[in-house]
Write an enzyme that holds these catalytic residues in place. Sequence first.
Site, PDB file in Angstrom:
ATOM      1  N   LYS A 186       0.822  -1.207   0.000  1.00 14.60           N
ATOM      2  CA  LYS A 186       0.000   0.000   0.000  1.00 14.60           C
ATOM      3  C   LYS A 186       0.869   1.277   0.000  1.00 14.60           C
ATOM      4  CE  LYS A 186      -4.129  -1.927   0.090  1.00 14.60           C
ATOM      5  NZ  LYS A 186      -4.019  -3.395   0.050  1.00 14.60           N
TER       6      LYS A 186
HETATM    7  C1  PLP Z   1      -5.271  -4.275   0.828  1.00  8.85           C
HETATM    8  C2  PLP Z   1      -6.740  -4.203   0.944  1.00  8.85           C
HETATM    9  C3  PLP Z   1      -7.439  -4.678   2.064  1.00  8.85           C
HETATM   10  C4  PLP Z   1      -6.833  -5.510   3.134  1.00  8.85           C
HETATM   11  O1  PLP Z   1      -5.688  -5.094   3.680  1.00  8.85           O
HETATM   12  P1  PLP Z   1      -4.611  -6.110   4.319  1.00  8.85           P
HETATM   13  O2  PLP Z   1      -3.816  -5.162   5.151  1.00  8.85           O
HETATM   14  O3  PLP Z   1      -3.820  -6.714   3.213  1.00  8.85           O
HETATM   15  O4  PLP Z   1      -5.347  -7.105   5.137  1.00  8.85           O
HETATM   16  C5  PLP Z   1      -8.797  -4.452   2.128  1.00  8.85           C
HETATM   17  N1  PLP Z   1      -9.458  -3.832   1.148  1.00  8.85           N
HETATM   18  C6  PLP Z   1      -8.827  -3.385   0.055  1.00  8.85           C
HETATM   19  C7  PLP Z   1      -9.609  -2.662  -0.993  1.00  8.85           C
HETATM   20  C8  PLP Z   1      -7.459  -3.576  -0.099  1.00  8.85           C
HETATM   21  O5  PLP Z   1      -6.855  -3.170  -1.222  1.00  8.85           O
END
Ligand code: PLP
Length: 400
Positions: A186
Amino acid sequence: MPGFELFGDAERNEVQDVLNSGVLMRYGFEGLRQGHWKAKDLETAIEKRFQIKHAQLVSSGTAAVSMALAASGVGAGDEVIMPCFTFVASFEAILMMGATPVVVDIDDSLTLDIEAVKAAITPKTKAIMPVHMCGSMANLEALKSICKDNALLLIEDACQAIGGTYKGQALGTIGDLGCFSFDFVKTVTCGEGGVVITNNTKYAQHLDHYSDHGHDHIGQDRGAEAHPFLGYNFRISELNAAVGLAQFRRIDEFLSLQKKHYEILRNALEPLDGVRFRTVPKGGVESYAFLNFFLEDLETARAVIKAFGDNGIDVCFHYFDNNWHYIRKWGHLKAKKSLYPLSPSIQAGLKLLKTKDFSKSDHFIGRNISCLIKLSWSEALVKQRAKTMADCIRKVCSSI
Ligand SMILES: *Cc1c(COP(=O)(O)O)cnc(C)c1O
């Protein structure tokens, strides 16, 4: 998007600081930790940056979505409306709380279709969960008004759109609760981590206690704390929070790089016949984590993504055929492949999903290509990519 591309001394120093104090846990050990509170400091920084009253860091973005549901009282027998284009975490988090995911169409914003949301509301609906996919948002004004009229919760999954805004307000701060992920890929990363943000003090208290086994965090003797209600362990470690703290201080640097790279690519594709960009709801500003565009039809999109691959253009996705982000690839959900028994209401909901028509969404996802915007690209490299991408599209379009 991935903040890890720009790891440096700032991240290393924060982690070293935690190792020096030796306290890897976010609660307690006041004497040992010599004033080092990484998770707390990151929460304060998030509250300040997003002008929100409460931020609760947790172990992942998926945990954040589950916790947002738990804190606002969504559980067994309740239905949560979510889009058919999203990361699998959306339905995982809903199922984890015992609630039923009600999956609906998206439109050319690549997020919830407003008419589909309206049509999906039943007496069991408790929450609407827009997912601001690939850097841009759902029509939040329309969703807010639907929630108000039907007494529903609005829970924003802004995991892919940190830094984006809608009518001047940060994404994630507009619903009753908002979620960000700080996983490894992210815009801001903790390695693993996530956060729930809210202006609701009662939900904030629920989040604080629930994410740590129901501990009320009163006093300085953890063993003697009370447990006003049941909880779970969704804590983040100080090591992860330390990385995130250093990264989060750089969020504006990251966002401006995303915007700069996005604009170079977009300007190169804008003049091309047969390329149309996603609709951004009025008043919305993207986070620029991705550049999303539509081609004329499925065949063209398939040919363009192939041409991109053949010409070294990586990190572009045709979600219709690859990855896990679209309903076509959710066979395990439709087939109810759970390790443990699912409740009758969830089973009934998933049965409906198996035969539901998503042709409206197929139309948009089939023609869509989403290109990740990297932070570490040099300007020269982005310009080269822009030219190659435009050449590929021109070539494919003239030959079809
Ligand atoms: C990355 C993501 C998540 C979950 O995040 P994690 O930290 O990987 O559990 C949830 N929703 C969306 C849209 C994402 O891109």
